[in-house]
Motif scaffolding. Structure first.
Motif, PDB file in Angstrom:
ATOM      1  N   LYS A 119       0.846  -1.188   0.000  1.00 52.01           N
ATOM      2  CA  LYS A 119       0.000   0.000   0.000  1.00 52.01           C
ATOM      3  C   LYS A 119       0.890   1.248   0.000  1.00 52.01           C
ATOM      4  N   PRO A 120       0.379   2.373  -0.474  1.00 53.69           N
ATOM      5  CA  PRO A 120       1.191   3.594  -0.483  1.00 53.69           C
ATOM      6  C   PRO A 120       1.723   3.978   0.899  1.00 53.69           C
ATOM      7  N   ASP A 121       0.988   3.622   1.948  1.00 48.31           N
ATOM      8  CA  ASP A 121       1.409   3.992   3.297  1.00 48.31           C
ATOM      9  C   ASP A 121       1.872   2.806   4.132  1.00 48.31           C
ATOM     10  N   ASP A 122       2.049   1.651   3.491  1.00 46.89           N
ATOM     11  CA  ASP A 122       2.442   0.447   4.241  1.00 46.89           C
ATOM     12  C   ASP A 122       3.210  -0.506   3.322  1.00 46.89           C
ATOM     13  N   PRO A 123       4.472  -0.806   3.647  1.00 49.33           N
ATOM     14  CA  PRO A 123       5.277  -1.698   2.797  1.00 49.33           C
ATOM     15  C   PRO A 123       4.862  -3.161   2.891  1.00 49.33           C
ATOM     16  N   MET A 124       4.000  -3.483   3.845  1.00 50.51           N
ATOM     17  CA  MET A 124       3.484  -4.857   4.005  1.00 50.51           C
ATOM     18  C   MET A 124       4.617  -5.864   4.259  1.00 50.51           C
ATOM     19  N   LEU A 125       5.507  -5.474   5.142  1.00 46.97           N
ATOM     20  CA  LEU A 125       6.602  -6.358   5.543  1.00 46.97           C
ATOM     21  C   LEU A 125       6.327  -6.873   6.949  1.00 46.97           C
ATOM     22  N   GLU A 126       6.710  -8.115   7.201  1.00 48.36           N
ATOM     23  CA  GLU A 126       6.490  -8.706   8.508  1.00 48.36           C
ATOM     24  C   GLU A 126       7.600  -8.300   9.474  1.00 48.36           C
ATOM     25  N   LYS A 127       7.353  -8.471  10.747  1.00 45.89           N
ATOM     26  CA  LYS A 127       8.328  -8.121  11.768  1.00 45.89           C
ATOM     27  C   LYS A 127       9.606  -8.941  11.601  1.00 45.89           C
ATOM     28  N   SER A 128      10.743  -8.253  11.626  1.00 48.00           N
ATOM     29  CA  SER A 128      12.067  -8.882  11.506  1.00 48.00           C
ATOM     30  C   SER A 128      12.195  -9.746  10.256  1.00 48.00           C
ATOM     31  N   GLU A 129      11.551  -9.324   9.186  1.00 45.29           N
ATOM     32  CA  GLU A 129      11.572 -10.130   7.960  1.00 45.29           C
ATOM     33  C   GLU A 129      12.797  -9.878   7.103  1.00 45.29           C
ATOM     34  N   VAL A 130      13.386  -8.687   7.164  1.00 41.81           N
ATOM     35  CA  VAL A 130      14.451  -8.352   6.221  1.00 41.81           C
ATOM     36  C   VAL A 130      15.715  -7.867   6.932  1.00 41.81           C
ATOM     37  N   ASP A 131      16.832  -8.008   6.214  1.00 43.74           N
ATOM     38  CA  ASP A 131      18.129  -7.510   6.700  1.00 43.74           C
ATOM     39  C   ASP A 131      18.431  -6.118   6.162  1.00 43.74           C
ATOM     40  N   ILE A 132      17.974  -5.846   4.943  1.00 43.09           N
ATOM     41  CA  ILE A 132      18.281  -4.571   4.287  1.00 43.09           C
ATOM     42  C   ILE A 132      17.033  -4.059   3.589  1.00 43.09           C
ATOM     43  N   VAL A 146       7.806   9.964   7.916  1.00 44.02           N
ATOM     44  CA  VAL A 146       8.218   9.452   9.224  1.00 44.02           C
ATOM     45  C   VAL A 146       7.377   8.230   9.599  1.00 44.02           C
ATOM     46  N   ASP A 147       6.079   8.300   9.364  1.00 45.14           N
ATOM     47  CA  ASP A 147       5.205   7.152   9.657  1.00 45.14           C
ATOM     48  C   ASP A 147       5.635   5.929   8.853  1.00 45.14           C
ATOM     49  N   TYR A 148       6.007   6.155   7.592  1.00 43.55           N
ATOM     50  CA  TYR A 148       6.430   5.040   6.742  1.00 43.55           C
ATOM     51  C   TYR A 148       7.732   4.439   7.272  1.00 43.55           C
ATOM     52  N   TYR A 153      10.893   0.172  10.360  1.00 45.97           N
ATOM     53  CA  TYR A 153      11.783  -0.098  11.495  1.00 45.97           C
ATOM     54  C   TYR A 153      11.615  -1.513  12.059  1.00 45.97           C
ATOM     55  N   PRO A 154      10.399  -1.937  12.419  1.00 54.91           N
ATOM     56  CA  PRO A 154      10.250  -3.291  12.978  1.00 54.91           C
ATOM     57  C   PRO A 154      10.463  -4.400  11.950  1.00 54.91           C
ATOM     58  N   ALA A 155      10.358  -4.078  10.681  1.00 51.00           N
ATOM     59  CA  ALA A 155      10.568  -5.097   9.646  1.00 51.00           C
ATOM     60  C   ALA A 155      12.041  -5.478   9.528  1.00 51.00           C
ATOM     61  N   LEU A 156      12.918  -4.575   9.973  1.00 51.91           N
ATOM     62  CA  LEU A 156      14.354  -4.841   9.919  1.00 51.91           C
ATOM     63  C   LEU A 156      14.788  -5.679  11.116  1.00 51.91           C
ATOM     64  N   ARG A 157      15.673  -6.600  10.864  1.00 49.92           N
ATOM     65  CA  ARG A 157      16.262  -7.372  11.954  1.00 49.92           C
ATOM     66  C   ARG A 157      17.189  -6.474  12.766  1.00 49.92           C
ATOM     67  N   GLU A 193      14.215  11.108  13.439  1.00 49.32           N
ATOM     68  CA  GLU A 193      12.909  11.206  14.096  1.00 49.32           C
ATOM     69  C   GLU A 193      12.226   9.847  14.175  1.00 49.32           C
ATOM     70  N   ALA A 194      12.465   9.000  13.155  1.00 50.44           N
ATOM     71  CA  ALA A 194      11.836   7.672  13.120  1.00 50.44           C
ATOM     72  C   ALA A 194      12.586   6.646  13.959  1.00 50.44           C
ATOM     73  N   GLY A 195      13.721   7.049  14.542  1.00 51.86           N
ATOM     74  CA  GLY A 195      14.449   6.142  15.422  1.00 51.86           C
ATOM     75  C   GLY A 195      15.668   5.483  14.820  1.00 51.86           C
ATOM     76  N   PHE A 196      16.051   5.907  13.611  1.00 51.86           N
ATOM     77  CA  PHE A 196      17.221   5.314  12.963  1.00 51.86           C
ATOM     78  C   PHE A 196      18.504   6.059  13.347  1.00 51.86           C
ATOM     79  N   HIS A 197      19.601   5.364  13.212  1.00 53.16           N
ATOM     80  CA  HIS A 197      20.929   5.931  13.467  1.00 53.16           C
ATOM     81  C   HIS A 197      21.673   6.029  12.145  1.00 53.16           C
ATOM     82  N   GLU A 198      22.076   7.230  11.779  1.00 47.83           N
ATOM     83  CA  GLU A 198      22.754   7.428  10.494  1.00 47.83           C
ATOM     84  C   GLU A 198      24.143   6.784  10.506  1.00 47.83           C
TER      85      GLU A 198
END
Length: 220
Positions: A119-132, A146-148, A153-157, A193-198
Motif C-alpha cells: 500500500k502507499p502507506d504500508d510496505p506490508m513487511l512482517e516483523k524482523s523479515e528483512v536484513d536490508i 516518518v510514519d512510513y 523499522y520493525p521489519a528490519l532485523r 525522528e523515526a528512530g534510525f541511526h545514520e
C-alpha cells in the motif's frame, strides 16, 4: 567396497553444493561513463555497483526493494542475495516483476525474487523479515515519511540497515522537478525522528543522487 565408503560422502557433499547456486556478481553493474556515449542510460548515471557497495555484504541476506518498478535493482540483487522482496503499489509492476522473474532470471535464481503488492502507506513487511531495505528514487514520493519509516523499522532485523538513494535537491539534466525533491539534510532529520541511526551520507559518488545509510538505533 572401502572405496565406495570413501566416495559416497564426497558425492553427497558435491550434490548438496549443486543444490544451492553460488552468488554471482555481474561486473556490468560497475559500468564506467564513456564520454562518447549518449550517457543517459540508467546503467551509467545510476551506477548500481556503487549503490550495492553501500548496502554492504548482501550474500545470505533478505532485501526489501521498496518501489522496485521494473526490477532494475531486484534483477541484479536476486542472484546474490538469499531473497529479494520487490515491493510495489501498482499491480502492473507486480505483473512486470513476475514476467522478469520467469523469463529474465536463470531458473535457479527465480525463487529468490518475490514481487509483493503493498500500500502507499504500508510496505506490508512482517516483523524482523528483512536484513536490508533499499529505497531508490521513491522515498521523495511517500507522503507521510516518518510514519512510513516507523513501519519499516520493525521489519528490519536487529542488525539491519536502510539504504535510501534519492535525487539531489538541485537542477540536473534528468530527474524530477527540483521543488519535488527531498534535500539530504531533510532525510537525515526524518530518519533520526523515526528512530534510525545514520551510518553514512554520500552526495559525491553519484552524479544526480545521494546515498544515505542508516541502521536501527541501539538502546542506550
Amino acid at each position: 567396497m572401502r572405496y565406495l565408503f570413501f566416495f559416497a560422502p564426497l558425492l553427497l557433499l558435491i550434490a548438496a553444493c549443486e543444490d544451492k547456486p553460488e552468488p554471482t556478481i555481474d561486473e556490468s553493474i560497475y559500468a564506467k561513463v564513456d564520454p562518447e556515449d549518449d550517457a543517459r542510460s540508467r546503467m551509467i548515471w545510476q551506477n548500481p555497483g556503487a549503490v550495492m557497495d553501500a548496502m554492504g555484504d548482501i550474500r545470505e541476506r533478505v532485501i526489501a526493494d521498496i518501489g522496485a518498478g521494473e526490477g532494475f535493482f531486484a534483477e541484479k540483487l536476486a542472484p546474490i542475495a538469499d531473497r529479494v522482496i520487490a515491493v510495489e503499489i501498482d499491480q502492473k509492476y507486480i505483473n512486470y516483476l513476475d514476467t522478469l522473474r520467469n523469463f529474465s532470471l536463470p531458473k535457479e535464481f527465480r525463487p529468490r525474487l518475490e514481487p509483493r503488492l503493498a500500500k502507499p502507506d504500508d510496505p506490508m513487511l512482517e516483523k524482523s523479515e528483512v536484513d536490508i531495505v533499499l529505497i531508490v528514487n521513491t522515498f521523495m514520493l511517500i507522503e507521510n515519511k516518518v510514519d512510513y519509516l516507523k513501519k519499516l523499522y520493525p521489519a528490519l532485523r536487529s542488525d539491519g540497515r536502510i539504504v535510501i538513494v534519492d535525487w539531489k535537491k538541485k537542477t540536473t539534466p534528468i530527474g524530477p522537478a527540483k521543488n519535488d525533491r527531498l534535500a539530504i539534510g531533510e532525510l537525515q532529520d526524518l530518519l533520526k525522528e523515526a528512530g534510525f541511526h545514520e551510518v553514512s551520507s554520500d552526495d559525491a559518488t553519484l552524479e544526480y543522487q545521494y546515498i544515505v545509510v542508516a541502521d536501527k538505533k541501539k538502546p542506550e
